[in-house]
Design an enzyme around this catalytic site. Structure first.
Site, PDB file in Angstrom:
ATOM      1  N   ASN A  66       0.835  -1.197   0.000  1.00  0.00           N
ATOM      2  CA  ASN A  66       0.000   0.000   0.000  1.00  0.00           C
ATOM      3  C   ASN A  66       0.875   1.255   0.000  1.00  0.00           C
ATOM      4  OD1 ASN A  66      -1.852   2.021   0.475  1.00  0.00           O
ATOM      5  ND2 ASN A  66      -2.392   1.350   2.537  1.00  0.00           N
ATOM      6  N   TYR A  90      -5.567   3.653  -3.568  1.00  0.00           N
ATOM      7  CA  TYR A  90      -5.713   2.602  -2.568  1.00  0.00           C
ATOM      8  C   TYR A  90      -6.945   1.735  -2.820  1.00  0.00           C
ATOM      9  CZ  TYR A  90      -6.787   0.141   1.683  1.00  0.00           C
ATOM     10  OH  TYR A  90      -7.120  -0.850   2.565  1.00  0.00           O
ATOM     11  N   LYS A 196       4.266   3.939   9.110  1.00  0.00           N
ATOM     12  CA  LYS A 196       2.956   4.263   8.537  1.00  0.00           C
ATOM     13  C   LYS A 196       2.135   3.017   8.251  1.00  0.00           C
ATOM     14  CE  LYS A 196       0.114   5.349   4.892  1.00  0.00           C
ATOM     15  NZ  LYS A 196      -0.397   4.535   3.772  1.00  0.00           N
ATOM     16  N   PHE A 226      -1.036   8.248  10.260  1.00  0.00           N
ATOM     17  CA  PHE A 226      -0.241   7.430   9.341  1.00  0.00           C
ATOM     18  C   PHE A 226       0.317   8.352   8.250  1.00  0.00           C
ATOM     19  CE2 PHE A 226      -4.228   4.879  10.359  1.00  0.00           C
ATOM     20  CZ  PHE A 226      -3.752   4.488  11.601  1.00  0.00           C
ATOM     21  N   ASP A 228       1.532  10.043   5.269  1.00  0.00           N
ATOM     22  CA  ASP A 228       1.616   9.719   3.847  1.00  0.00           C
ATOM     23  C   ASP A 228       1.737  11.008   3.039  1.00  0.00           C
ATOM     24  OD1 ASP A 228      -0.896  10.829   4.083  1.00  0.00           O
ATOM     25  OD2 ASP A 228      -1.976   9.173   3.150  1.00  0.00           O
ATOM     26  N   ASP A 295      -6.967  10.665  11.303  1.00  0.00           N
ATOM     27  CA  ASP A 295      -6.274  10.279  10.075  1.00  0.00           C
ATOM     28  C   ASP A 295      -7.281   9.848   9.009  1.00  0.00           C
ATOM     29  OD1 ASP A 295      -5.197   7.951   8.307  1.00  0.00           O
ATOM     30  OD2 ASP A 295      -3.365   8.901   9.020  1.00  0.00           O
ATOM     31  N   TRP A 299      -7.917  11.625   5.424  1.00  0.00           N
ATOM     32  CA  TRP A 299      -7.703  10.860   4.184  1.00  0.00           C
ATOM     33  C   TRP A 299      -8.951  10.894   3.322  1.00  0.00           C
ATOM     34  CZ3 TRP A 299      -9.402   6.666   1.379  1.00  0.00           C
ATOM     35  CH2 TRP A 299      -8.523   6.184   0.398  1.00  0.00           C
ATOM     36  N   GLN A 303      -9.910  12.747  -0.728  1.00  0.00           N
ATOM     37  CA  GLN A 303     -10.475  12.165  -1.946  1.00  0.00           C
ATOM     38  C   GLN A 303     -11.401  13.146  -2.655  1.00  0.00           C
ATOM     39  OE1 GLN A 303      -8.872   9.230  -2.439  1.00  0.00           O
ATOM     40  NE2 GLN A 303      -8.072   9.802  -0.419  1.00  0.00           N
TER      41      GLN A 303
END
Length: 320
Positions: A66, A90, A196, A226, A228, A295, A299, A303
């Site tokens: 990932n 993902y 992560k 995490f 990223d 998180d 995330w 999107q």
């Protein structure tokens, strides 16, 4: 997770290229505390669900590869098709592994992973556009299979069981036993820990299994964000993270940042520390939310096109 949080804070305090805007952080935290930004539930739609043991093995395979879904300059993003719909990033990965399992490709079998070939992996990830680092993904999955066979009787569930119900212990075992999960860097001579994908695996397990059985962890709240490339993009958009002029120009012009470089480490560390400060602020305002839940919220926001006004930073790496 103490060493991740501690080293992130140390970097944040010394950063030259990234700063946290505390006024913007307070505003964003208030919105979260007032419920304007609901914390998302586990996404069952895009993930395979079998027995608990199968689900653990599936999630571990997914989180082993990932990373790095953005295309090189001039190339189209990678997309796959499944049941009449197109998926990228993902979601494309999660669905690709789900699709493979449904078609009889045993990606949850350690022996199969240990001897996986590049051609077979290309079949699993077949789609349009460019997915970088396929050879590195292959190496990660082969290592996953070998280590599971050598140390855990080939069973991902046994790896989880040996953590004794501790998400932090599970993260530590992943980092110790698998080089592909050993996500750390050096900043001004000091070690910085991110972990992560290892932390994400523990969080995914907890979400997919509804905090029960193999997904039950007594210390799940100790997981950090995490770090990223999507989270700092969102935090920058809402004004929580601010970049120095030189770094902002690199990110906005999509100039690659070297993995482990001062600028890249500062972006990731400040992301973790900013999320922790958001967690603390939200708690002060009367709402308990874990860093890993914040998180997930960030995330998901990432999107949405409105949070993509400025690019994310680009680093070619297996760690995120």
């Amino acid at each position: 997770m103490f060493e991740v949080l501690e080293t992130a804070k140390n970097v944040a305090e010394k950063s030259r290229h990234v700063r946290i805007n505390h006024e913007a952080l307070e505003k964003f935290s208030r919105e979260l505390a007032e419920g304007a930004l609901p914390v998302p539930n586990w996404d069952a739609e895009h993930h395979f669900k079998g027995s608990d043991e199968e689900t653990v093995a599936y999630l571990l395979a997914v989180d082993t590869v990932n990373f790095c879904f953005w295309p090189p300059p001039g190339e189209k993003k990678w997309e796959i098709s499944y049941q009449g719909k197109s998926y990228s990033g993902y979601y494309g990965l999660a669905v690709s592994v789900k699709k493979a399992l449904e078609s009889g490709i045993p990606l949850t079998d350690a022996s199969f992973l240990a001897s996986l070939t590049l051609n077979k992996l290309r079949d699993v990830l077949a789609g349009t556009g460019v997915l970088q680092l396929k050879e590195e993904r292959l190496g990660n999955l082969q290592e996953l299979g070998r280590v599971l066979l050598d140390k855990y009787r080939g069973r991902a569930s046994e790896l989880v069981t040996t953590a004794g119900g501790s998400a932090i212990e599970l993260v530590g075992r992943l980092a110790a036993d698998f080089s592909s999960f050993r996500d750390q860097a050096t900043y001004h001579g000091q070690k910085v820990f991110f972990y992560k994908r290892a932390q994400l695996f523990a969080s995914d397990l907890h979400g997919a299994l509804e905090g029960k059985g193999l997904g039950s962890f007594r210390d799940i709240e100790q997981l950090t964000a995490f770090a990223d490339y999507k989270l700092p993009q969102v935090l920058r958009h809402v004004g929580v993270l601010e970049y120095a002029t030189g770094l902002a120009e690199k990110v906005d012009r999509m100039i690659y940042l070297d993995p482990g470089s001062e600028e890249e480490v500062e972006i990731r560390a400040n992301t973790i520390w900013a999320v922790e400060l958001i967690r603390q602020t939200v708690k002060r305002l009367g709402k308990n939310v874990h860093a890993s839940e914040i998180d997930g919220l960030l995330w998901n926001l990432g999107q949405d096109d409105q949070f993509r006004a400025k690019p994310y930073h680009r680093t070619v790496t297996i760690f995120y």
